[in-house]
Design a protein around this motif. Sequence first.
Motif, short mmCIF file in Angstrom:
data_model
loop_
_atom_site.label_atom_id
_atom_site.label_comp_id
_atom_site.label_asym_id
_atom_site.label_seq_id
_atom_site.Cartn_x
_atom_site.Cartn_y
_atom_site.Cartn_z
N LEU A 1 31.90 44.54 49.36
CA LEU A 1 33.30 44.40 48.96
C LEU A 1 34.20 44.28 50.18
CD1 LEU A 1 35.39 44.45 46.62
CD2 LEU A 1 35.50 46.94 46.95
N ILE A 2 35.06 43.24 50.17
CA ILE A 2 36.01 43.00 51.26
C ILE A 2 37.41 43.45 50.84
CG2 ILE A 2 37.17 41.20 52.61
CD1 ILE A 2 34.52 39.62 52.45
N GLY A 3 37.80 43.13 49.63
CA GLY A 3 39.13 43.49 49.15
C GLY A 3 39.37 42.92 47.78
N ARG A 4 40.65 42.78 47.44
CA ARG A 4 41.04 42.33 46.10
C ARG A 4 41.99 41.13 46.19
NH1 ARG A 4 38.07 45.43 42.18
NH2 ARG A 4 37.36 47.24 43.36
N VAL A 5 41.86 40.24 45.24
CA VAL A 5 42.70 39.04 45.19
C VAL A 5 44.16 39.42 44.96
CG1 VAL A 5 43.23 36.99 43.79
CG2 VAL A 5 40.85 37.53 44.38
N GLY A 6 45.07 38.68 45.63
CA GLY A 6 46.49 38.91 45.47
C GLY A 6 47.29 37.65 45.70
N ALA A 7 48.57 37.85 46.04
CA ALA A 7 49.47 36.72 46.29
C ALA A 7 50.39 37.04 47.46
CB ALA A 7 50.29 36.40 45.05
N THR A 8 49.89 37.77 48.47
CA THR A 8 50.70 38.12 49.62
C THR A 8 50.82 36.93 50.57
OG1 THR A 8 48.72 39.04 50.71
CG2 THR A 8 50.11 40.58 49.48
N GLY A 9 51.85 36.93 51.39
CA GLY A 9 52.08 35.81 52.30
C GLY A 9 52.67 34.61 51.56
N ARG A 10 52.36 33.40 52.08
CA ARG A 10 52.87 32.18 51.44
C ARG A 10 51.94 31.78 50.30
NH1 ARG A 10 54.22 27.01 55.11
NH2 ARG A 10 51.95 26.85 55.21
N ALA B 1 44.79 38.46 39.92
CA ALA B 1 45.05 39.55 40.86
C ALA B 1 44.10 40.71 40.60
CB ALA B 1 46.50 40.00 40.72
N GLY B 2 43.62 41.29 41.69
CA GLY B 2 42.72 42.43 41.59
C GLY B 2 41.25 42.08 41.52
N THR B 3 40.91 40.79 41.39
CA THR B 3 39.50 40.37 41.36
C THR B 3 38.82 40.78 42.66
OG1 THR B 3 40.04 38.47 39.95
CG2 THR B 3 37.94 38.41 41.13
N PRO B 4 37.64 41.40 42.60
CA PRO B 4 36.94 41.79 43.83
C PRO B 4 36.52 40.57 44.66
CG PRO B 4 36.02 42.91 41.92
CD PRO B 4 36.92 41.83 41.39
N ILE B 5 36.73 40.64 45.97
CA ILE B 5 36.28 39.61 46.92
C ILE B 5 35.07 40.17 47.66
CG2 ILE B 5 36.90 38.21 48.92
CD1 ILE B 5 39.86 38.61 48.09
N LYS B 6 33.95 39.42 47.62
CA LYS B 6 32.70 39.91 48.20
C LYS B 6 32.24 39.01 49.34
CE LYS B 6 31.30 41.93 43.78
NZ LYS B 6 30.26 41.99 42.73
N ALA B 7 31.57 39.60 50.31
CA ALA B 7 31.09 38.86 51.48
C ALA B 7 30.06 37.82 51.05
CB ALA B 7 30.48 39.82 52.50
N PRO B 8 30.26 36.54 51.41
CA PRO B 8 29.30 35.50 51.05
C PRO B 8 28.00 35.58 51.84
CG PRO B 8 31.02 34.58 52.42
CD PRO B 8 31.42 35.99 52.13
#
Length: 273
Positions: A236-245, A180-187
């Motif tokens: 930067l797009i956002g951060r890793v999480g566990a929202t949704g299913r 959780a919180g790992t940065p997600i970057k545009a490929p």
Amino acid sequence: MSRLIICLTLLMALPAHADGFISRLLNKPVPGGVAVLALGDAAAAPKVTYQGKRVLVVREEGRQWLAIVGIPLKTPTGQQSALVDGKAVGFKVGSKHYREQRITLKNTQQVNPNADNLKRIERELDEQNRAYAQFSPRQPSNLMFDKPVDGPLSSPFGVRRFFNGEERNPHAGLDFAVGAGTPIKAPAAGKVILVGDYFFNGRTVFVDHGQGLISMFCHMSKIDVKLGQELTRGGLIGRVGATGRATGPHMHWNVSLNDVRVDPAIFIGHFQP
């Protein structure tokens, strides 16, 4: 005359696909994969459609035009064809076995939603399908993508999924095992075309890379972009999480071509036949 016959024979023996870098990287013509079709070296880009949808066309440097065709996961093996300026161009789809995955969820609403949640799911699905169906004229900045996160691959594309013993849609993306919180970057560079917080996908971002090549990132803990924002490669797009299913934090990434979800592993050089 004999020299002419030899020349014609050699031409007929040429491969149907261009043997350049893009073909070597992307040409994985299986259900859920990608077919790269060589289109010649005309001055203008040919118009290509497959199953009624526009197809990404690029020109490999110093070479000919190429169509990059997304193949639906349910496509049978055998011959398929795309329309190139109205004329059929055939390609062969091979076979690929996808394994099964069984997941237990404590929240039974994420397996068999009630009527109110079903209405929400249908509304959200329609919104996301409209985003996948977009076809912008922009040329993709690159077709060899960067990994959106720095971490190992976990659940692969195409897995048949069973939630609490009940089969649901196959896994339409690729998961990365990161915290959780790992940065997600545009490929690759692109434009943010949808931002939302959805029943199944949780916090979600869609990025249009051009000509129907679209990335979707979901289950995020935080979104760091806005609708309409232009992203550079690595932005930067956002951060890793566990929202949704989701059963725990991870990064889920979808790639769509001509409104068909395909294996993202192809674009980062990790495709497994």
